[in-house]
Design an enzyme around this catalytic site. Structure first.
Site, PDB file in Angstrom:
ATOM      1  N   LYS A 199      39.283  58.485  28.711  1.00  0.00           N
ATOM      2  CA  LYS A 199      37.939  58.451  28.435  1.00  0.00           C
ATOM      3  C   LYS A 199      37.637  58.894  26.919  1.00  0.00           C
ATOM      4  O   LYS A 199      38.584  59.604  26.306  1.00  0.00           O
ATOM      5  CB  LYS A 199      37.153  59.533  29.228  1.00  0.00           C
ATOM      6  CG  LYS A 199      37.108  59.136  30.802  1.00  0.00           C
ATOM      7  CD  LYS A 199      36.764  57.696  30.954  1.00  0.00           C
ATOM      8  CE  LYS A 199      37.310  57.386  32.602  1.00  0.00           C
ATOM      9  NZ  LYS A 199      36.754  57.483  33.582  1.00  0.00           N
ATOM     10  N   ARG A 213      28.223  80.393  45.038  1.00  0.00           N
ATOM     11  CA  ARG A 213      27.367  81.632  44.245  1.00  0.00           C
ATOM     12  C   ARG A 213      26.363  81.306  43.781  1.00  0.00           C
ATOM     13  O   ARG A 213      26.159  80.309  43.251  1.00  0.00           O
ATOM     14  CB  ARG A 213      28.469  82.354  43.422  1.00  0.00           C
ATOM     15  CG  ARG A 213      29.708  83.025  44.174  1.00  0.00           C
ATOM     16  CD  ARG A 213      30.746  83.669  43.399  1.00  0.00           C
ATOM     17  NE  ARG A 213      31.847  84.115  43.905  1.00  0.00           N
ATOM     18  CZ  ARG A 213      33.015  83.649  43.782  1.00  0.00           C
ATOM     19  NH1 ARG A 213      33.202  82.622  42.778  1.00  0.00           N
ATOM     20  NH2 ARG A 213      34.228  84.041  44.266  1.00  0.00           N
ATOM     21  N   GLN A 226      38.648  62.533  31.883  1.00  0.00           N
ATOM     22  CA  GLN A 226      39.834  62.309  32.105  1.00  0.00           C
ATOM     23  C   GLN A 226      40.607  61.520  30.997  1.00  0.00           C
ATOM     24  O   GLN A 226      39.985  61.076  29.775  1.00  0.00           O
ATOM     25  CB  GLN A 226      39.853  61.251  33.187  1.00  0.00           C
ATOM     26  CG  GLN A 226      41.104  60.504  33.553  1.00  0.00           C
ATOM     27  CD  GLN A 226      41.379  59.125  33.308  1.00  0.00           C
ATOM     28  OE1 GLN A 226      40.657  58.867  32.778  1.00  0.00           O
ATOM     29  NE2 GLN A 226      42.629  58.946  33.139  1.00  0.00           N
ATOM     30  N   ARG A 246      35.831  74.722  39.071  1.00  0.00           N
ATOM     31  CA  ARG A 246      35.560  75.233  37.680  1.00  0.00           C
ATOM     32  C   ARG A 246      36.613  74.691  36.699  1.00  0.00           C
ATOM     33  O   ARG A 246      37.905  74.352  37.434  1.00  0.00           O
ATOM     34  CB  ARG A 246      35.501  76.688  37.875  1.00  0.00           C
ATOM     35  CG  ARG A 246      34.452  77.128  38.494  1.00  0.00           C
ATOM     36  CD  ARG A 246      34.543  78.914  38.472  1.00  0.00           C
ATOM     37  NE  ARG A 246      35.710  79.364  38.623  1.00  0.00           N
ATOM     38  CZ  ARG A 246      35.971  79.857  39.860  1.00  0.00           C
ATOM     39  NH1 ARG A 246      35.032  80.055  40.723  1.00  0.00           N
ATOM     40  NH2 ARG A 246      37.412  80.210  40.062  1.00  0.00           N
ATOM     41  N   ASP A 304      25.814  57.389  35.761  1.00  0.00           N
ATOM     42  CA  ASP A 304      27.145  57.500  35.507  1.00  0.00           C
ATOM     43  C   ASP A 304      27.834  57.245  34.342  1.00  0.00           C
ATOM     44  O   ASP A 304      27.791  55.771  33.674  1.00  0.00           O
ATOM     45  CB  ASP A 304      28.139  56.446  36.641  1.00  0.00           C
ATOM     46  CG  ASP A 304      29.558  56.901  36.663  1.00  0.00           C
ATOM     47  OD1 ASP A 304      30.026  57.336  35.432  1.00  0.00           O
ATOM     48  OD2 ASP A 304      30.289  56.426  37.541  1.00  0.00           O
ATOM     49  N   HIS A 349      32.093  56.228  30.813  1.00  0.00           N
ATOM     50  CA  HIS A 349      32.361  55.484  29.756  1.00  0.00           C
ATOM     51  C   HIS A 349      31.568  55.857  28.495  1.00  0.00           C
ATOM     52  O   HIS A 349      31.661  55.079  27.487  1.00  0.00           O
ATOM     53  CB  HIS A 349      32.131  53.953  30.107  1.00  0.00           C
ATOM     54  CG  HIS A 349      33.013  53.487  31.295  1.00  0.00           C
ATOM     55  ND1 HIS A 349      33.232  52.291  31.477  1.00  0.00           N
ATOM     56  CD2 HIS A 349      34.025  54.208  31.995  1.00  0.00           C
ATOM     57  CE1 HIS A 349      33.966  52.120  32.716  1.00  0.00           C
ATOM     58  NE2 HIS A 349      34.609  53.246  32.960  1.00  0.00           N
ATOM     59  N   PHE A 404      34.356  51.948  38.481  1.00  0.00           N
ATOM     60  CA  PHE A 404      35.458  52.770  38.978  1.00  0.00           C
ATOM     61  C   PHE A 404      35.068  52.923  40.357  1.00  0.00           C
ATOM     62  O   PHE A 404      33.932  53.362  40.751  1.00  0.00           O
ATOM     63  CB  PHE A 404      35.859  53.899  38.163  1.00  0.00           C
ATOM     64  CG  PHE A 404      37.302  54.589  38.666  1.00  0.00           C
ATOM     65  CD1 PHE A 404      38.161  54.092  38.598  1.00  0.00           C
ATOM     66  CD2 PHE A 404      36.919  55.901  38.926  1.00  0.00           C
ATOM     67  CE1 PHE A 404      39.327  54.636  39.096  1.00  0.00           C
ATOM     68  CE2 PHE A 404      38.038  56.790  39.736  1.00  0.00           C
ATOM     69  CZ  PHE A 404      39.184  56.018  39.542  1.00  0.00           C
ATOM     70  N   TYR A 438      30.806  88.170  46.537  1.00  0.00           N
ATOM     71  CA  TYR A 438      30.864  87.687  47.693  1.00  0.00           C
ATOM     72  C   TYR A 438      29.795  87.251  48.470  1.00  0.00           C
ATOM     73  O   TYR A 438      29.602  87.269  49.814  1.00  0.00           O
ATOM     74  CB  TYR A 438      31.818  88.836  48.431  1.00  0.00           C
ATOM     75  CG  TYR A 438      33.214  88.884  48.040  1.00  0.00           C
ATOM     76  CD1 TYR A 438      33.915  87.918  48.513  1.00  0.00           C
ATOM     77  CD2 TYR A 438      33.872  89.993  47.467  1.00  0.00           C
ATOM     78  CE1 TYR A 438      35.502  87.852  48.084  1.00  0.00           C
ATOM     79  CE2 TYR A 438      35.179  90.026  47.212  1.00  0.00           C
ATOM     80  CZ  TYR A 438      36.069  88.875  47.397  1.00  0.00           C
ATOM     81  OH  TYR A 438      37.367  88.805  47.157  1.00  0.00           O
TER      82      TYR A 438
HETATM   83  C1  PLP Z   1      36.775  57.614  35.015  1.00  0.00           C
HETATM   84  C2  PLP Z   1      35.606  57.314  35.830  1.00  0.00           C
HETATM   85  C3  PLP Z   1      34.812  58.003  37.017  1.00  0.00           C
HETATM   86  C4  PLP Z   1      35.811  59.143  37.456  1.00  0.00           C
HETATM   87  O1  PLP Z   1      36.054  60.107  36.453  1.00  0.00           O
HETATM   88  P1  PLP Z   1      37.221  61.222  36.851  1.00  0.00           P
HETATM   89  O2  PLP Z   1      37.334  62.008  35.721  1.00  0.00           O
HETATM   90  O3  PLP Z   1      38.610  60.132  36.636  1.00  0.00           O
HETATM   91  O4  PLP Z   1      37.261  61.660  38.248  1.00  0.00           O
HETATM   92  C5  PLP Z   1      33.737  57.658  37.458  1.00  0.00           C
HETATM   93  N1  PLP Z   1      33.004  56.858  37.071  1.00  0.00           N
HETATM   94  C6  PLP Z   1      33.479  55.722  36.365  1.00  0.00           C
HETATM   95  C7  PLP Z   1      32.621  54.817  35.858  1.00  0.00           C
HETATM   96  C8  PLP Z   1      34.755  55.954  35.518  1.00  0.00           C
HETATM   97  O5  PLP Z   1      35.313  55.109  34.780  1.00  0.00           O
END
Ligand code: PLP
Length: 410
Positions: free
Chosen positions: A202, A231, A199, A248, A173, A176, A102, A238
């Site tokens: 997923k 922070r 997301q 968040r 990453d 998935h 992605f 502050y």
């Molecule tokens: C979905 C995805 C992301 C990003 O995630 P979001 O929550 O959509 O920002 C990053 N890397 C890979 C491989 C993804 O499939």
């Protein structure tokens, strides 16, 4: 001319679908709706004043992954960026990424003013090739971002070995890869940090959301600070020590995730079993080759089940046409990415806007032949919610492929 057997008419051409059931996603019941309702009724919707449910989920996810810390944030793109920033990258540093992923695996690097260096994938797994990583390392390289594509673990022993020898950080990453394992270890917990997305597509989701896991006290403290407008824990409201922003999540997302996490293990095991069964069935089909999985893959979560398509066994039918036919037959499937990431206009036209990317960064000559071939002719995807079906559904997916093969070869 009409085929003599009307049942063999492809669904794309008006015939009956091979797969008539649908595959729901998301999966929930009263546990989710009651948990969210409870938060709404409590009036305690937000972090950081009312963040107890967020902390509860972070602890549950960290412990599920076997990591010391977990820090939630708004999505799985920001989680990558915060992990990169916390690794101490500086403008112009190079970050090694695969081109078959992605877009935000690479744009999170741009957003840190760093240069994504695309290296090719392995033809058998579609994961980043350790040999290609080693060949791409320069004095500017600071971080490697392996992507466990589709939920299939990268060759982490080789990648961690390269990182150790060259003094690099590794951010997995794992967008998935919730729940999947390499040699019995949860993906995301092997590198210096692991990043996940929640997301809606997923395998673990609250509609939107992301998280970073790490064992490193300093990475934890910095990511926690960057997520919360700079922070620091124990600091004043502050007093801002770092850049960053408000990244968040809400308490509603946190309780949804806590409930969904309880379902993750059973769902992952079901997808894993179905994937193994599909591998076995497709081994008998000419022109279809599932990606290989080595004995190091102790659990695959099949966010995407990927197979390689060979048009020579389908009368020269293009992959795009095949994928359209398969989807029309009722298999939740897709042709996948049309191009490797470096072909995107963003990189070809160097539309880097305000980001401090060196003039020397140039993608016009970048070429990763395996990724090119995966995109153009080979890779076909079956999506994770379909992998939650029954054995009969896996058999029906194979019947749909055979129906297309018979029709185009007739
Ligand atoms: C979905 C995805 C992301 C990003 O995630 P979001 O929550 O959509 O920002 C990053 N890397 C890979 C491989 C993804 O499939």
């Amino acid at each position: 001319m009409q085929p003599t057997n009307p049942a063999a008419t492809l669904a794309l051409h008006g015939g009956p679908k091979t797969v008539t059931r649908t595959f729901p996603w998301s999966i929930y019941d009263e546990a989710e709706t009651e948990a969210v309702a409870r938060i709404v009724q409590s009036g305690k919707w937000g972090n950081p004043d009312c963040g107890d449910e967020i902390e509860r989920f972070e602890q549950a996810f960290a412990s599920y992954c076997g990591s010391k810390y977990a820090i939630t944030c708004v999505n799985g793109s920001v989680s990558l960026r915060l992990a990169l920033m916390a690794c101490g990258v500086k403008p112009g540093d190079e970050v090694i990424v695969p081109p078959y992923t992605f877009i935000t695996t690479a744009t999170s690097v741009i957003e840190c003013n760093c240069v994504p260096v695309f290296v090719d994938i392995d033809p058998d797994t579609y994961n980043i090739s350790p040999a290609a990583i080693e060949a791409a390392i320069t004095p500017h390289t600071k971080v490697i971002i392996p992507v466990h594509f589709g939920g299939l673990a990268c060759d982490m022993d080789a990648i961690m070995d390269i990182a150790t020898r060259h003094g690099l950080k590794v951010i997995e990453d794992a967008a998935h890869a919730h729940g999947a394992e390499y040699k019995g270890k949860k993906l995301g917990s092997i590198g210096h940090a692991g990043s996940f997305s929640f997301q809606s597509s997923k395998n673990l989701t609250s509609g939107e959301g992301g998280i970073v896991i790490t064992d490193d006290d300093d990475l934890y403290a910095m990511i926690h600070s960057l997520r919360n407008v700079g922070r620091v824990e124990g600091g004043q409201w502050y007093d801002h020590y770092n850049p960053g922003c408000n990244y968040r999540i809400t308490q509603m997302q946190a309780v949804l995730l806590s409930e969904q996490l309880k379902r993750l293990d059973a769902q992952t095991r079901k997808r894993n079993e179905n994937g193994l069964y599909l591998n076995q069935l497709l081994a008998e089909v000419n022109g279809i080759t599932p990606l290989s999985r080595s004995g190091d893959i102790t659990l695959h979560c099949y966010h995407i089940y990927i197979f390689k398509y060979d048009a020579a066994h389908f009368g020269g039918l293009s992959k795009t046409e095949f994928a359209d036919m398969l989807a029309a037959e009722g298999v939740p499937s897709f042709r996948g990415y049309p191009h490797p990431l470096y072909k995107q206009p963003l990189f070809q036209n160097k539309n880097f806007m305000c980001y401090a990317i060196p003039e020397t960064a140039d993608y016009s000559q970048t070429l990763c032949p395996v990724a090119e071939q995966a995109c153009a002719t080979d890779a076909v995807w079956i999506l994770q919610h379909a992998m939650l079906g029954e054995k009969e559904d896996m058999e029906a997916f194979v019947r749909a492929i055979l129906k297309i093969q018979e029709a185009v070869n007739a």
